[in-house]
Each structure stands twice: as C-alpha cells, then as structure tokens.
Design a protein around this motif. Structure first.
Motif, PDB file in Angstrom:
ATOM      1  N   LEU A 243       0.827  -1.203   0.000  1.00 33.31           N
ATOM      2  CA  LEU A 243       0.000   0.000   0.000  1.00 33.31           C
ATOM      3  C   LEU A 243       0.864   1.257   0.000  1.00 33.31           C
ATOM      4  O   LEU A 243       0.613   2.197  -0.766  1.00 33.31           O
ATOM      5  CB  LEU A 243      -0.921  -0.003   1.227  1.00 33.31           C
ATOM      6  CG  LEU A 243      -1.817   1.235   1.412  1.00 33.31           C
ATOM      7  CD1 LEU A 243      -2.672   1.487   0.183  1.00 33.31           C
ATOM      8  CD2 LEU A 243      -2.680   1.070   2.657  1.00 33.31           C
ATOM      9  N   VAL A 244       1.908   1.270   0.827  1.00 35.91           N
ATOM     10  CA  VAL A 244       2.823   2.413   0.834  1.00 35.91           C
ATOM     11  C   VAL A 244       3.465   2.580  -0.534  1.00 35.91           C
ATOM     12  O   VAL A 244       3.602   3.697  -1.051  1.00 35.91           O
ATOM     13  CB  VAL A 244       3.897   2.237   1.921  1.00 35.91           C
ATOM     14  CG1 VAL A 244       4.962   3.331   1.817  1.00 35.91           C
ATOM     15  CG2 VAL A 244       3.263   2.266   3.310  1.00 35.91           C
ATOM     16  N   SER A 245       3.865   1.477  -1.153  1.00 37.75           N
ATOM     17  CA  SER A 245       4.490   1.528  -2.467  1.00 37.75           C
ATOM     18  C   SER A 245       3.525   2.075  -3.516  1.00 37.75           C
ATOM     19  O   SER A 245       3.925   2.854  -4.392  1.00 37.75           O
ATOM     20  CB  SER A 245       4.966   0.134  -2.870  1.00 37.75           C
ATOM     21  OG  SER A 245       5.593   0.148  -4.137  1.00 37.75           O
ATOM     22  N   VAL A 255      10.242   3.198  -3.418  1.00 37.22           N
ATOM     23  CA  VAL A 255      10.131   2.615  -2.078  1.00 37.22           C
ATOM     24  C   VAL A 255      10.962   1.345  -1.982  1.00 37.22           C
ATOM     25  O   VAL A 255      11.043   0.565  -2.928  1.00 37.22           O
ATOM     26  CB  VAL A 255       8.661   2.275  -1.747  1.00 37.22           C
ATOM     27  CG1 VAL A 255       8.558   1.605  -0.373  1.00 37.22           C
ATOM     28  CG2 VAL A 255       7.802   3.522  -1.776  1.00 37.22           C
ATOM     29  N   VAL A 256      11.558   1.143  -0.808  1.00 45.59           N
ATOM     30  CA  VAL A 256      12.128  -0.152  -0.449  1.00 45.59           C
ATOM     31  C   VAL A 256      11.657  -0.443   0.970  1.00 45.59           C
ATOM     32  O   VAL A 256      11.581   0.457   1.807  1.00 45.59           O
ATOM     33  CB  VAL A 256      13.668  -0.146  -0.541  1.00 45.59           C
ATOM     34  CG1 VAL A 256      14.290   0.834   0.438  1.00 45.59           C
ATOM     35  CG2 VAL A 256      14.231  -1.542  -0.318  1.00 45.59           C
ATOM     36  N   SER A 257      11.281  -1.697   1.223  1.00 48.22           N
ATOM     37  CA  SER A 257      10.729  -2.031   2.539  1.00 48.22           C
ATOM     38  C   SER A 257      11.728  -2.829   3.366  1.00 48.22           C
ATOM     39  O   SER A 257      12.481  -3.647   2.848  1.00 48.22           O
ATOM     40  CB  SER A 257       9.425  -2.816   2.396  1.00 48.22           C
ATOM     41  OG  SER A 257       9.658  -4.067   1.774  1.00 48.22           O
ATOM     42  N   TYR A 258      11.729  -2.557   4.663  1.00 46.89           N
ATOM     43  CA  TYR A 258      12.495  -3.296   5.665  1.00 46.89           C
ATOM     44  C   TYR A 258      11.472  -3.992   6.561  1.00 46.89           C
ATOM     45  O   TYR A 258      11.175  -3.522   7.661  1.00 46.89           O
ATOM     46  CB  TYR A 258      13.356  -2.355   6.503  1.00 46.89           C
ATOM     47  CG  TYR A 258      14.578  -1.788   5.838  1.00 46.89           C
ATOM     48  CD1 TYR A 258      15.861  -2.125   6.270  1.00 46.89           C
ATOM     49  CD2 TYR A 258      14.478  -0.870   4.793  1.00 46.89           C
ATOM     50  CE1 TYR A 258      16.995  -1.586   5.678  1.00 46.89           C
ATOM     51  CE2 TYR A 258      15.607  -0.322   4.190  1.00 46.89           C
ATOM     52  CZ  TYR A 258      16.854  -0.680   4.643  1.00 46.89           C
ATOM     53  OH  TYR A 258      17.966  -0.133   4.056  1.00 46.89           O
ATOM     54  N   LEU A 261      12.325  -4.865  10.224  1.00 46.98           N
ATOM     55  CA  LEU A 261      12.359  -3.721  11.135  1.00 46.98           C
ATOM     56  C   LEU A 261      11.046  -2.942  11.136  1.00 46.98           C
ATOM     57  O   LEU A 261      10.891  -1.989  11.888  1.00 46.98           O
ATOM     58  CB  LEU A 261      13.513  -2.787  10.754  1.00 46.98           C
ATOM     59  CG  LEU A 261      14.906  -3.378  10.990  1.00 46.98           C
ATOM     60  CD1 LEU A 261      15.984  -2.460  10.411  1.00 46.98           C
ATOM     61  CD2 LEU A 261      15.159  -3.617  12.466  1.00 46.98           C
ATOM     62  N   GLU A 262      10.127  -3.330  10.255  1.00 43.98           N
ATOM     63  CA  GLU A 262       8.766  -2.785  10.229  1.00 43.98           C
ATOM     64  C   GLU A 262       8.694  -1.339   9.740  1.00 43.98           C
ATOM     65  O   GLU A 262       7.942  -0.532  10.275  1.00 43.98           O
ATOM     66  CB  GLU A 262       8.104  -2.910  11.617  1.00 43.98           C
ATOM     67  CG  GLU A 262       8.047  -4.340  12.128  1.00 43.98           C
ATOM     68  CD  GLU A 262       7.352  -4.458  13.469  1.00 43.98           C
ATOM     69  OE1 GLU A 262       6.808  -3.455  13.967  1.00 43.98           O
ATOM     70  OE2 GLU A 262       7.348  -5.573  14.038  1.00 43.98           O
ATOM     71  N   PHE A 263       9.448  -1.024   8.682  1.00 48.34           N
ATOM     72  CA  PHE A 263       9.278   0.280   8.063  1.00 48.34           C
ATOM     73  C   PHE A 263       9.570   0.208   6.569  1.00 48.34           C
ATOM     74  O   PHE A 263      10.141  -0.759   6.069  1.00 48.34           O
ATOM     75  CB  PHE A 263      10.136   1.364   8.730  1.00 48.34           C
ATOM     76  CG  PHE A 263      11.634   1.177   8.603  1.00 48.34           C
ATOM     77  CD1 PHE A 263      12.302   1.462   7.423  1.00 48.34           C
ATOM     78  CD2 PHE A 263      12.380   0.747   9.685  1.00 48.34           C
ATOM     79  CE1 PHE A 263      13.666   1.319   7.308  1.00 48.34           C
ATOM     80  CE2 PHE A 263      13.753   0.583   9.588  1.00 48.34           C
ATOM     81  CZ  PHE A 263      14.406   0.870   8.398  1.00 48.34           C
ATOM     82  N   ALA A 264       9.126   1.244   5.863  1.00 52.07           N
ATOM     83  CA  ALA A 264       9.417   1.401   4.439  1.00 52.07           C
ATOM     84  C   ALA A 264      10.147   2.719   4.252  1.00 52.07           C
ATOM     85  O   ALA A 264       9.879   3.700   4.958  1.00 52.07           O
ATOM     86  CB  ALA A 264       8.132   1.380   3.623  1.00 52.07           C
TER      87      ALA A 264
END
Length: 399
Positions: A243-245, A255-258, A261-264
């Motif tokens: 959704l963020v992407s 966007v790249v997601s981690y 670690l629970e963040f983008a």
C-alpha cells in the motif's frame, strides 16, 4: 586522590567492556559479570552504562537513525521503561553536541519526544533515572543491557551523501485547503459527496506538486532528492508495504521495505514525500479499519476471519488505491498546460532514480500473491470508497 581517580577510571572502563560484552552475547555468564561489578562498584557501572548508551545513540545517529526512528524501534521491540531510558539517552547525546550541528528537524523531533536533561550532571544519570522510576539498581542495569542489545543489532541505514539545499515541502496554505475539503468529507452523511471531496483533495495535492516542479529553479545543481521512513504496524507487513508503495509510486517516489524492522523507506522530492507520507499514513489506518469491518460481515463459516482473507483484502486495497491515485495524478497533470512540464518531470524522475540507485544498489523484488477471492473482492470495494485525503496530524504523530 589522583590514584583513586585513576582506579575509578579503570573500573568504569572495565564496566564498559562488561556491558558491551553482555549486550552482544546476551549470555547468562556475561550478564552475571555485570551484576557482580554493580554489587562491587555501583557508581562505576552506572557511569559505564551512561557511556555505552550515549555512544550507541551517537553512532546510530551517524548511521541514519533519527530520534523518531530510535523511538519507533524501541517502542516496538521493548517496553516503556526502555522508551524512557531511550529519551534520556537522546537528550544526553544532544547535550554533548555543538548547537550548530543540530538541525531544526532534529530539534523538533527531540522536542516532540520530550528529550531534555533533567538530572544532575555531576552524577551518573542511570542511578537518578532508576530512582525516578522506582527501580532497584540491578533492574535498571537490566534495562540498559536490553536497550544496548537491541541497538547493537540495528543496521546502518542508507542516507543521501549530501543533503539537498532545496528542502521546502507542502505549503501551509495548500494544507489548509486540503484540511477543509477533508473535514467536509469526513462529516458528510452522503458517500458520493465524501468521495467527490476526497478525490478533489488528492487532485489539489497532485496539481500542487507539478506546479511546484515548474516554479523550482530548473538550473539548480546538486542532489535534489531526499528520504522518508514510514513505520508499519504488524501484522500483514507485506501487504501494508504494498500500500505504501502504491501511494508512493503515484506521487513520483520510490520505495524499499524493511519488513523485519517494520518500516518502508521512500525516496523522492520533498513535496512528493510530504504528499506520499500524508496519504500513506491515512490510508494505512483506513485500510485496517475497513478490513476489520469487512471481516465482520463477509464470509459464511468464519472464512472472513482467516489470515488469508485479511492478507488478500489488504493486497487488493493497495492495488486499487494505486489505480485511483495514478488516475487522479494523471488528470491533475494534464490540467497543467505548460510545455516545460514533461521535461521537468522527467528530470525529477531521473534524480529520484539516481538517488535510489545510490542508496539501494542491491534490492530484490518480491512478488506477493493472494489466495482468498472473497478478501480480494472486499479489499477492492473498500478501496473504491476510501478517503483519498489526510489529516495534518498524521504527519507528525508518533504511534
């Protein structure tokens, strides 16, 4: 007196080494060694704990971790005592820095967290913090070890080598217009009216972004992109990252997601980052609420409560939101009749792509599939009704 001071320094250095070892190994023997040192010389261990935490905070700051980031990861992985010790550690780190080296954004984040030196600085902080929180000394040391262990495992975060001098985001007057539209949309009893108002809010932001691109000096040189992190709440981190992407892509960001670690991480120009962050933060909340509502009404035999339903719901929601946002952006862009627009947007896209490649030279694409048709249909229906707007508080709120 001099010999006593030297011996004290030796005890602090030895305690620093013991704390670092215990935090790294998390082994009973190493923790026991710290406890023994505390029983023998509590003040030395407290001074050592202060040094270890402040040095870790300073190192992580240099590696791209903002005060907000450290608060986010600490609050998610540990408890409120650790959060409290974190805030004081950030205040101590900030107090050691020259005022000219602290940016306005850093000062604002510290202020929001309430990070300020309240303790007497001629005595170790940890002992005073323990008494303030009604903790025995060994319990306070255990909080230190847990915090140091977490921070010691955090990776360095990619950050731009040079900050852009052109950092202005969305204008307050534009935000006021968007807030007014959204207030009407949220108070409306008629879904069609709310949808029209929300779509208008998105179009205003998209139009504002392309108009700002034209106003900005096309001859400026140097790096123009920046980064922003959006923290995600478990569970269903993969669909939420989608959704963020989707929101970011519709607003000219990458966007790249981690997920661990629970963040983008969003890469883009400041105005586009502001818009994407506001929209993504709002839509993440809307998606979760819509998913819970749909789950109460869909399905005939508990199917709606299955993980597959919610997973599919969020993936479909993200896909449909992306379609809606891209269409709104296309309409807004076409309304700006200026022959300079396409070259300017192409240049901005190239700048963002270049910065993204510099920061993330090795990324892996991952395909996510949905196996629950009922959840997919419910997700698309909810996305069609979503409010494509934001509240101002979403930009600054801590979760």
């Amino acid at each position: 007196m001099g010999e006593q001071h030297a011996n004290g320094d030796d005890r602090v250095r030895a305690a620093v080494d013991a704390i670092r070892l215990a935090a790294a190994l998390r082994a009973a023997e190493a923790v026991s060694e710290v406890e023994k040192r505390y029983a023998d010389s509590p003040r030395s261990v407290e001074a050592a704990a202060d040094l270890v935490l402040v040095e870790l905070a300073a190192m992580l700051r240099m590696q791209g971790w903002s005060a907000t980031d450290l608060w986010q990861v600490t609050s998610r992985k540990l408890d409120r005592l650790a959060e409290s010790l974190l805030v004081d550690t950030l205040a101590a780190d900030n107090a050691r820095r020259a005022a000219a080296t602290v940016t306005s954004a850093q000062r604002e984040q510290l202020s929001r967290l309430g990070a300020a030196v309240w303790w007497e600085r001629d005595r170790p902080h940890l002992g005073q913090w323990a008494r303030r929180n009604r903790l025995a000394g060994p319990a306070a040391v255990w909080v230190v070890l847990r915090l140091a262990a977490l921070w010691g495992r955090l990776p360095a975060l990619p950050v731009p080598a040079r900050e852009s001098a052109h950092r202005s985001g969305v204008d307050e007057r534009m935000l006021a217009k968007v807030r007014a539209l959204l207030a009407k949309a949220e108070s409306s009893q008629f879904p069609e009216e709310a949808e029209t108002l929300s779509a208008k809010a998105q179009e205003l932001m998209s139009r504002y972004s392309v108009e700002r691109a034209l106003v900005d000096d096309p001859a400026r040189v140097g790096p123009q992109g920046s980064v922003r992190r959006i923290w995600l709440d478990s569970p269903y981190l993969g669909p939420k990252a989608h959704l963020v992407s989707a929101v970011a892509g519709a607003n000219r960001c990458r966007v790249v997601s981690y997920e661990r670690l629970e963040f983008a991480v969003l890469v883009g120009h400041e105005v586009d980052l502001d818009i994407a962050e506001l929209l993504a933060t709002s839509l993440l909340v809307q998606a979760t609420e819509a998913m819970l509502v749909a789950g109460r009404h869909a399905g005939t035999s508990g199917q709606s409560r299955l993980r597959s339903f919610r997973h599919a719901f969020l993936l479909a929601y993200a896909a449909r939101i992306g379609e809606r946002l891209r269409e709104a952006d296309r309409v807004s862009t076409e309304q700006v009749r200026d022959e300079r627009l396409l070259p300017v947007l192409a240049r901005r896209e190239q700048e963002v792509d270049q910065l993204f490649t510099e920061l993330f030279p090795r990324t892996v694409s991952r395909r996510t599939t949905a196996s629950n048709p009922e959840g997919w249909g419910a997700g698309r229906a909810a996305a069609n009704a979503a409010d494509l707007g934001v509240r101002r508080k979403a930009l600054n709120a801590f979760r």
